[in-house]
Scaffold this motif. Sequence first.
Motif, PDB file in Angstrom:
ATOM      1  N   THR A  51       0.844  -1.213   0.000  1.00 49.95           N
ATOM      2  CA  THR A  51       0.000   0.000   0.000  1.00 49.95           C
ATOM      3  C   THR A  51       0.877   1.261   0.000  1.00 49.95           C
ATOM      4  O   THR A  51       0.583   2.232  -0.704  1.00 49.95           O
ATOM      5  CB  THR A  51      -0.941   0.007   1.226  1.00 49.95           C
ATOM      6  OG1 THR A  51      -1.624  -1.238   1.262  1.00 49.95           O
ATOM      7  CG2 THR A  51      -1.944   1.148   1.168  1.00 49.95           C
ATOM      8  N   GLU A 116      -5.054  -4.472  -2.323  1.00 53.89           N
ATOM      9  CA  GLU A 116      -6.089  -5.397  -1.852  1.00 53.89           C
ATOM     10  C   GLU A 116      -6.718  -6.117  -3.041  1.00 53.89           C
ATOM     11  O   GLU A 116      -6.990  -7.310  -3.003  1.00 53.89           O
ATOM     12  CB  GLU A 116      -7.181  -4.623  -1.090  1.00 53.89           C
ATOM     13  CG  GLU A 116      -6.952  -4.454   0.405  1.00 53.89           C
ATOM     14  CD  GLU A 116      -5.794  -3.555   0.786  1.00 53.89           C
ATOM     15  OE1 GLU A 116      -5.293  -2.813  -0.084  1.00 53.89           O
ATOM     16  OE2 GLU A 116      -5.358  -3.600   1.945  1.00 53.89           O
ATOM     17  N   ARG A 184      -6.428   4.177   6.774  1.00 48.61           N
ATOM     18  CA  ARG A 184      -5.433   3.106   6.820  1.00 48.61           C
ATOM     19  C   ARG A 184      -5.851   1.990   7.786  1.00 48.61           C
ATOM     20  O   ARG A 184      -6.423   2.245   8.840  1.00 48.61           O
ATOM     21  CB  ARG A 184      -4.055   3.657   7.232  1.00 48.61           C
ATOM     22  CG  ARG A 184      -3.405   4.609   6.244  1.00 48.61           C
ATOM     23  CD  ARG A 184      -3.148   4.017   4.863  1.00 48.61           C
ATOM     24  NE  ARG A 184      -2.302   2.854   4.808  1.00 48.61           N
ATOM     25  CZ  ARG A 184      -1.003   2.854   4.570  1.00 48.61           C
ATOM     26  NH1 ARG A 184      -0.382   3.987   4.379  1.00 48.61           N
ATOM     27  NH2 ARG A 184      -0.319   1.722   4.489  1.00 48.61           N
ATOM     28  N   GLY A 185      -5.561   0.788   7.402  1.00 46.79           N
ATOM     29  CA  GLY A 185      -5.966  -0.364   8.218  1.00 46.79           C
ATOM     30  C   GLY A 185      -7.429  -0.749   8.013  1.00 46.79           C
ATOM     31  O   GLY A 185      -7.979  -1.575   8.743  1.00 46.79           O
ATOM     32  N   SER A 187      -9.124  -2.590   6.077  1.00 44.78           N
ATOM     33  CA  SER A 187      -9.626  -3.928   5.721  1.00 44.78           C
ATOM     34  C   SER A 187     -10.368  -4.563   6.893  1.00 44.78           C
ATOM     35  O   SER A 187     -11.259  -5.393   6.700  1.00 44.78           O
ATOM     36  CB  SER A 187      -8.478  -4.848   5.305  1.00 44.78           C
ATOM     37  OG  SER A 187      -7.832  -4.317   4.180  1.00 44.78           O
TER      38      SER A 187
HETATM   39  N1  ASP Z   1      -3.536  -2.037   3.050  1.00 42.68           N
HETATM   40  C1  ASP Z   1      -4.166  -0.999   3.790  1.00 42.68           C
HETATM   41  C2  ASP Z   1      -3.170  -0.355   4.722  1.00 42.68           C
HETATM   42  O1  ASP Z   1      -1.991  -0.671   4.694  1.00 42.68           O
HETATM   43  C3  ASP Z   1      -5.396  -1.437   4.479  1.00 42.68           C
HETATM   44  C4  ASP Z   1      -5.248  -2.609   5.405  1.00 42.68           C
HETATM   45  O2  ASP Z   1      -4.248  -3.308   5.399  1.00 42.68           O
HETATM   46  O3  ASP Z   1      -6.159  -2.839   6.188  1.00 42.68           O
HETATM   47  O4  ASP Z   1      -3.530   0.502   5.482  1.00 42.68           O
END
Ligand code: ASP
Length: 437
Positions: A51, A116, A184-185, A187
């Motif tokens: 990402t 993703e 971010r994060g 998922s």
């Molecule tokens: N790939 C994205 C991130 O690094 C979302 C995730 O991993 O949840 O933030």
Amino acid sequence: METIVVKFGGSSLADAGQFRKVADIIKADDRRRFVVASAPGKRSDSDTKVTDLLYRCYDQAVAGGDYGSVLEQIKARFSDIISELGVDFALDSEIDVIRRHLSAEPSRDYMASRGEYLNSKILAAYLGFPFYDAAPLIRFAADGTFDEEQTNANLSAVLAMVECAVVPGFYGATEDGAVHTFSRGGSDVTGSLVARAINATVYENWTDVSGMLFTDPRIVSNPQTIEYITYRELRELSYMGASVLHEDAVFPVRKAGIPINIRNTNCPADKGTMIVAALPKEFRMRTVTGIAGRKGFTSILLEKSSMNSEVGFGAKMLGVLAKHGVSFEHCPTGIDTMSVVVSSEQFEEHRAAVLDDLNEVLQPESIVVESSLAMIAIVGHGMVAARGSAARIFRAVADAGINIRMIDQGSSELNIILGVDENDFEEAIRSIYREFR
Ligand code: ASP
């Protein structure tokens, strides 16, 4: 029929070896039929998440720079996984689509989402599961706000018709198809939405730790893992800095009463942490479920004789903070004193204006500003029934020779919050931990 939604984070899908572990986990339980995947994360401490590479690629493209080598780096991450796993996947044509996008009018969110998108497509091919793109399912309004009800309707309608599926995490789209990401994060949020939509028995969130820890392992070595925690306790601890899930991931499953199980892809036999609405009856509740804290707070104390009879004093004080965009965290009051605890960062930006306004609007006898405060939240439903919990906390901290500068018991008795000097932060946590471990 029981169904489990499994979400795998970036470290769980960072390379082919991790993909194999993921496939083993899914195959070990035939209730694990709906899979949400992140982009490949770091393979080692010095590695870069895909990402982050995608954001870099986008930045270089819009700056008119040469993004070719970053795009090659991204492609290599996926081609290593594909070739090692031996899956049949048309990576070249997928990368061509991205290249064409970059040379037209690139979108930052679209680029970020490709990690993703590709990882989930590869995982679907490897598992032999159908792939369902998140763009037509996860709905954002034109102004970027997330539309949970429309999303739930879309996901339920589509996923109810299928046996199993892989859905990419982190993004969705507006009605006209423009890709939009969560923060971010994010998922974790997608996993929670899928779990709600199919009314899953449990939402398993697979990561690289065996659950949530009783306290910060950088402060206390080897704290134990929390076996059960309620959504409310989790919210209190997360707010105070304990991070295990994206903040917004709790809401969709909480609404539906679906538990979240934090699991470790690298130690699948560990039971991890269960996040639930109510603790099971057979579980012997601990007095304290967890301890978390943060530095960087300031307290503003106002003193004024007969403040208690001045109707609206508190509202005016908070109104001044609101006017300057400073949000308050806690508000301990006395008879003729009132204090608010605010984030030092927010306060320092508006310090002079806030103090001027407080003087003008409230005409206090004195205002004392104390910075370098750290807040520690001791959280646990068990404290409601256990008499003397507060006394135990204060004694532990006092025995460590630490001065408590603020006390706030949340109205639900779910938490006790202490303010201590930033220099005493770590030792205060260690002393409370020793008392309740
Ligand atoms: N790939 C994205 C991130 O690094 C979302 C995730 O991993 O949840 O933030």
